[in-house]
Design a protein around this motif. Structure first.
Motif: not given
Length: 332
Positions: A260-270
């Motif tokens: 879940e954190q990985l998905v959030s990191i990707v969304v926050s950067h893109l």
């Protein structure tokens, strides 16, 4: 106090709790508030997303370090987000620009505290004297000693600010074997002296700091913090630190982010949730669970590549993806 959301303060920044009596400092004079560096925070953190970006035990360790005014010694595999934590703390608590101190084998304590350009000052004095000026004539053009002193990241962090600065000591395990021991006195006492200013016997000198185009006033050649800085020390575990150093720090071992954190990191950067991200994240997690050494940067690069126009997931495209997601522990 710290919730790892990365949300900047909506109004006044949150007040920190009172320090323990043995971590109270009384440095002066108070300096101007530090500059902001929103661009660096954006590069490191992306945009703000809902929910905490750390595990509960990691959040608790950060809050303990903030309460006790002790450095945070963070270990974990490369690319797990150790250095990013300093930017997360600074943005959420409104502490201004992070002071990054990248450590290499040639790094010294003095380099982190200050640099003195003795040759530059000697040349400036020679030029001043050659112009016909003397000590009693034209003193308004005497080269100012402070123009040749520049504080390093550690030296700037220990200036007297109303609120603490955030200092990132990155990859301390790459340092010379003596540097952790050299840091003991400074981290314990929150102060240091600049011998060149002490010998000059001047009441106050304005010097350059590690903040771009900023200066600070130092009195009697001595620097002492008013609020102990938030010190984030990272290590990849390449060697052990002395017990005397470790007892002054709070340890935190960071683990790879959850799915879940990985998905959030990707969304926050893109700034968006790309199609097919779940499959890439699942592949990334499988590699981690299989014992591989992976960096979050690899996942971000892979998502950016696969969502680019014209990318094909077969043939050369698949080879590029495998290259981006390679196990970092296996050399090339």
């Amino acid at each position: 106090m710290f919730h790892a959301t990365g949300k900047p303060p909506a109004g006044l920044p949150p007040a920190l709790p009172q320090p323990p009596p043995w971590r109270v400092f009384s440095g002066s004079p108070l300096q101007q508030d530090p500059p902001e560096d929103a661009q660096s925070a954006l590069r490191r953190l992306g945009t703000v997303q809902e929910g905490p970006q750390l595990r509960e035990e990691e959040i608790n360790a950060v809050n303990a370090a903030l309460l006790l005014r002790r450095p945070l010694l963070i270990t974990g595999p490369p690319g797990v987000g150790k250095s990013t934590l300093a930017y997360l703390i600074a943005r959420e608590l409104g502490l201004g620009r992070v002071l990054p101190w990248s450590i290499v084998s040639r790094t010294t304590l003095r380099g982190g505290l200050y640099e003195y350009d003795a040759i530059g000052r000697a040349q400036a004095i020679a030029a001043w004297r050659a112009s016909g000026a003397t000590e009693g004539n034209g003193t308004e053009n005497v080269p100012d000693l402070g123009d040749f002193v520049t504080l390093g990241p550690l030296g700037t962090a220990l200036l007297a600010y109303e609120r603490p600065r955030v200092l990132l000591v990155d990859e301390l395990d790459k340092s010379d074997i003596d540097l952790p021991n050299d840091l003991l006195h400074v981290l314990e006492n929150g102060s240091y002296e600049i011998p060149e200013l002490v010998r000059a016997d001047v009441s106050a000198v304005s010097v350059f700091t590690d903040d771009p185009q900023k200066r600070a006033v130092i009195e009697a050649g001595r620097v002492e913090c008013a609020e102990f800085p938030v010190v984030v020390i990272t290590s990849n575990g390449e060697r052990e630190f002395p017990a005397a150093f470790r007892r002054r720090c709070l340890p935190l071992e960071m683990r790879p982010p959850s799915r879940e954190q990985l998905v959030s990191i990707v969304v926050s950067h893109l700034g968006r949730r790309p199609e097919g991200i779940e499959e890439l994240v699942n592949d990334f997690v499988r590699r981690l669970d299989g014992g591989g050494t992976q960096s979050v940067d690899q996942l971000l690069n892979a998502v950016q590549l696969t969502t680019a126009d014209g990318f094909r997931a077969d043939g050369d495209g698949r080879n590029l993806l495998e290259m981006l997601l390679r196990d970092l522990s296996k050399g090339r």
